[in-house]
Every structure is written in C-alpha cells, then in structure tokens.
Motif scaffolding. Structure first.
Motif, PDB file in Angstrom:
ATOM      1  N   GLY A   1       0.781  -1.232   0.000  1.00 32.07           N
ATOM      2  CA  GLY A   1       0.000   0.000   0.000  1.00 32.07           C
ATOM      3  C   GLY A   1       0.813   1.281   0.000  1.00 32.07           C
ATOM      4  O   GLY A   1       0.249   2.363  -0.168  1.00 32.07           O
ATOM      5  N   VAL A   2       2.123   1.208   0.196  1.00 30.55           N
ATOM      6  CA  VAL A   2       2.947   2.422   0.263  1.00 30.55           C
ATOM      7  C   VAL A   2       2.946   3.138  -1.083  1.00 30.55           C
ATOM      8  O   VAL A   2       2.752   4.356  -1.154  1.00 30.55           O
ATOM      9  CB  VAL A   2       4.384   2.105   0.717  1.00 30.55           C
ATOM     10  CG1 VAL A   2       5.269   3.342   0.624  1.00 30.55           C
ATOM     11  CG2 VAL A   2       4.382   1.569   2.123  1.00 30.55           C
TER      12      VAL A   2
ATOM     13  N   LYS B   1      13.563  -4.486   4.761  1.00 26.07           N
ATOM     14  CA  LYS B   1      12.412  -3.823   5.388  1.00 26.07           C
ATOM     15  C   LYS B   1      12.187  -2.415   4.825  1.00 26.07           C
ATOM     16  O   LYS B   1      11.232  -1.749   5.176  1.00 26.07           O
ATOM     17  CB  LYS B   1      12.606  -3.739   6.902  1.00 26.07           C
ATOM     18  CG  LYS B   1      12.606  -5.105   7.562  1.00 26.07           C
ATOM     19  CD  LYS B   1      12.809  -4.977   9.055  1.00 26.07           C
ATOM     20  CE  LYS B   1      12.803  -6.368   9.689  1.00 26.07           C
ATOM     21  NZ  LYS B   1      12.978  -6.315  11.133  1.00 26.07           N
ATOM     22  N   ILE B   2      13.122  -1.968   3.957  1.00 27.75           N
ATOM     23  CA  ILE B   2      13.060  -0.599   3.414  1.00 27.75           C
ATOM     24  C   ILE B   2      13.140  -0.647   1.892  1.00 27.75           C
ATOM     25  O   ILE B   2      13.934  -1.379   1.326  1.00 27.75           O
ATOM     26  CB  ILE B   2      14.216   0.258   3.984  1.00 27.75           C
ATOM     27  CG1 ILE B   2      14.078   0.383   5.508  1.00 27.75           C
ATOM     28  CG2 ILE B   2      14.244   1.635   3.333  1.00 27.75           C
ATOM     29  CD1 ILE B   2      15.232   1.099   6.176  1.00 27.75           C
ATOM     30  N   SER B   3      12.319   0.167   1.246  1.00 30.14           N
ATOM     31  CA  SER B   3      12.375   0.330  -0.204  1.00 30.14           C
ATOM     32  C   SER B   3      12.768   1.765  -0.516  1.00 30.14           C
ATOM     33  O   SER B   3      12.551   2.673   0.286  1.00 30.14           O
ATOM     34  CB  SER B   3      11.020   0.036  -0.847  1.00 30.14           C
ATOM     35  OG  SER B   3      10.741  -1.340  -0.792  1.00 30.14           O
ATOM     36  N   ARG B   4      13.350   1.951  -1.706  1.00 29.31           N
ATOM     37  CA  ARG B   4      13.709   3.291  -2.178  1.00 29.31           C
ATOM     38  C   ARG B   4      12.870   3.585  -3.407  1.00 29.31           C
ATOM     39  O   ARG B   4      12.794   2.787  -4.337  1.00 29.31           O
ATOM     40  CB  ARG B   4      15.182   3.366  -2.543  1.00 29.31           C
ATOM     41  CG  ARG B   4      15.594   4.766  -3.034  1.00 29.31           C
ATOM     42  CD  ARG B   4      17.008   4.779  -3.581  1.00 29.31           C
ATOM     43  NE  ARG B   4      17.985   4.372  -2.607  1.00 29.31           N
ATOM     44  CZ  ARG B   4      18.749   5.215  -1.906  1.00 29.31           C
ATOM     45  NH1 ARG B   4      18.655   6.503  -2.090  1.00 29.31           N
ATOM     46  NH2 ARG B   4      19.633   4.754  -1.049  1.00 29.31           N
TER      47      ARG B   4
ATOM     48  N   LEU C   1       5.034  14.404   1.797  1.00 33.71           N
ATOM     49  CA  LEU C   1       5.553  13.040   1.889  1.00 33.71           C
ATOM     50  C   LEU C   1       5.912  12.691   3.328  1.00 33.71           C
ATOM     51  O   LEU C   1       5.637  11.581   3.798  1.00 33.71           O
ATOM     52  CB  LEU C   1       6.778  12.868   0.985  1.00 33.71           C
ATOM     53  CG  LEU C   1       6.503  12.735  -0.504  1.00 33.71           C
ATOM     54  CD1 LEU C   1       7.800  12.838  -1.304  1.00 33.71           C
ATOM     55  CD2 LEU C   1       5.790  11.426  -0.815  1.00 33.71           C
ATOM     56  N   TYR C   2       6.518  13.633   4.055  1.00 36.23           N
ATOM     57  CA  TYR C   2       6.901  13.364   5.439  1.00 36.23           C
ATOM     58  C   TYR C   2       5.690  13.133   6.343  1.00 36.23           C
ATOM     59  O   TYR C   2       5.823  12.541   7.408  1.00 36.23           O
ATOM     60  CB  TYR C   2       7.774  14.488   5.999  1.00 36.23           C
ATOM     61  CG  TYR C   2       9.239  14.296   5.723  1.00 36.23           C
ATOM     62  CD1 TYR C   2       9.920  13.166   6.186  1.00 36.23           C
ATOM     63  CD2 TYR C   2       9.953  15.232   4.998  1.00 36.23           C
ATOM     64  CE1 TYR C   2      11.268  12.987   5.930  1.00 36.23           C
ATOM     65  CE2 TYR C   2      11.311  15.064   4.740  1.00 36.23           C
ATOM     66  CZ  TYR C   2      11.954  13.934   5.209  1.00 36.23           C
ATOM     67  OH  TYR C   2      13.289  13.755   4.960  1.00 36.23           O
ATOM     68  N   LYS C   3       4.518  13.578   5.935  1.00 31.85           N
ATOM     69  CA  LYS C   3       3.306  13.355   6.727  1.00 31.85           C
ATOM     70  C   LYS C   3       2.777  11.926   6.592  1.00 31.85           C
ATOM     71  O   LYS C   3       1.965  11.491   7.400  1.00 31.85           O
ATOM     72  CB  LYS C   3       2.211  14.346   6.322  1.00 31.85           C
ATOM     73  CG  LYS C   3       2.522  15.766   6.743  1.00 31.85           C
ATOM     74  CD  LYS C   3       1.410  16.697   6.341  1.00 31.85           C
ATOM     75  CE  LYS C   3       1.732  18.123   6.747  1.00 31.85           C
ATOM     76  NZ  LYS C   3       0.659  19.069   6.355  1.00 31.85           N
ATOM     77  N   LEU C   4       3.257  11.212   5.572  1.00 33.72           N
ATOM     78  CA  LEU C   4       2.810   9.831   5.397  1.00 33.72           C
ATOM     79  C   LEU C   4       3.621   8.926   6.323  1.00 33.72           C
ATOM     80  O   LEU C   4       4.854   8.999   6.362  1.00 33.72           O
ATOM     81  CB  LEU C   4       2.991   9.387   3.939  1.00 33.72           C
ATOM     82  CG  LEU C   4       2.150  10.133   2.905  1.00 33.72           C
ATOM     83  CD1 LEU C   4       2.495   9.641   1.503  1.00 33.72           C
ATOM     84  CD2 LEU C   4       0.669   9.950   3.168  1.00 33.72           C
TER      85      LEU C   4
END
Length: 173
Positions: free
Chosen positions: A24-25, A52-55, A74-77
């Motif tokens: 969902g990201v 655990k992290i995607s770019r 973006l930072y609010k997500l």
C-alpha cells in the motif's frame, strides 16, 4: 508603475524517498501526487540493502515551491522514512530501456554495430527482431532510440530513473 514578474524555474527534479517496505505504500504516495494535481514523470521502486526498506526514485518537472510542498506532504505519510532531492552535480542517475527492433539480414550487422557503440546488450534475437538492453542517462537512451528509429521499433519500455548520491554520502546521513 513597473510590475516585476517573478521568474519561475521549472526543470526535472529527482526525489529519492526511503519508505517502509509494506503493501500500500506506493498507492499512498501516488495518491498524494494525484490529489494535489502533481504529475509524476517517472517512478521506480525497489528494495534496498535492508529488506524492510524500499527506495522510490520519483522524477517530476516542477519549481522549488512545489518540490518543497511535495517533500512536506511526503513526510506526513507514516511509511516515509526520508526524502532528499538528488541534484545533478552530486548524484548519478541511470535508467534502463528494453527495445525490440525490426531487423533483416541486411540491417542486422548495422544494428549490432550501433548497439555496441552505445554499449548496449543484445538479449534476444529472432528472424525478424532483435531485443536490446541499454542503461545510461536519459540523453544516451534518447540518442539510441533516435538512431534506431529508422529500422523500426516494434516496442520499448523505459524503467524510469534510479539514482544515488555520489561518494560516501548516503541517504540516511
């Protein structure tokens, strides 16, 4: 009375966004752009060295104000970890293109030569077509496509930008 019109500089901007690798990201981020009427020129997403992290590498054509607004939103997500702009003077960009080109016995040697000049890789050959893989900056990809267009492009796909900062700097610094 003179009116001074502020010059707005619009050019290609590349954002590198680290996100939690969860379902969902991509939809959340694409929705943010869509709701605000911002167009994404290219988008590439992949897992990083940490599973655990995607770019996400997002390319847009907009001015400084819009970039600032997008970054703030973006930072609010919740799944967004870090957002940076990859500036051309301290980053490397590449994209990938796969191109299927019409070919005959008469044109095959010329296509192979052109592909070799651009450091492309032939990944499939049939009686009537040749498929080429090419990586490089946007100008190189466009120049190659322009050179082979007269032969007849059956189809092609471009991956969009991927980019990293130069040197020892990493996004998490």
């Amino acid at each position: 009375m003179q009116h001074f019109k502020e010059e707005i500089k619009i050019n290609r901007r590349v954002l590198s966004v680290l996100v939690e690798n969860q379902s969902g990201v991509l939809s959340k981020i694409a929705g943010l752009f869509s709701r605000r009427g911002y167009n994404i020129d290219s988008l590439s997403v992949g897992e990083t060295e940490n599973p655990k992290i995607s770019r996400m590498t997002i390319t847009i054509a907009d001015d400084d104000y819009i970039i600032e607004q997008i970054t703030k939103q973006l930072y609010k997500l919740i799944p967004v970890i870090k957002v940076i702009e990859l500036k051309a003077d301290n980053a490397v960009y590449r994209e990938l293109v796969l191109v299927k080109i019409k070919t005959t016995l008469d044109t095959r040697a010329s296509l192979i030569e052109t592909t070799n000049i651009f450091r492309g890789k032939i990944i499939d050959v049939s009686k009537d077509t040749m498929t080429v893989e090419l990586t490089g900056d946007s100008n190189k990809i466009s120049a190659y496509i322009e050179m082979i267009t007269p032969y007849g492009i059956v189809e092609f796909v471009r991956s969009g930008f991927a980019g990293l900062q130069r040197g020892n700097i990493k996004i998490t610094d």
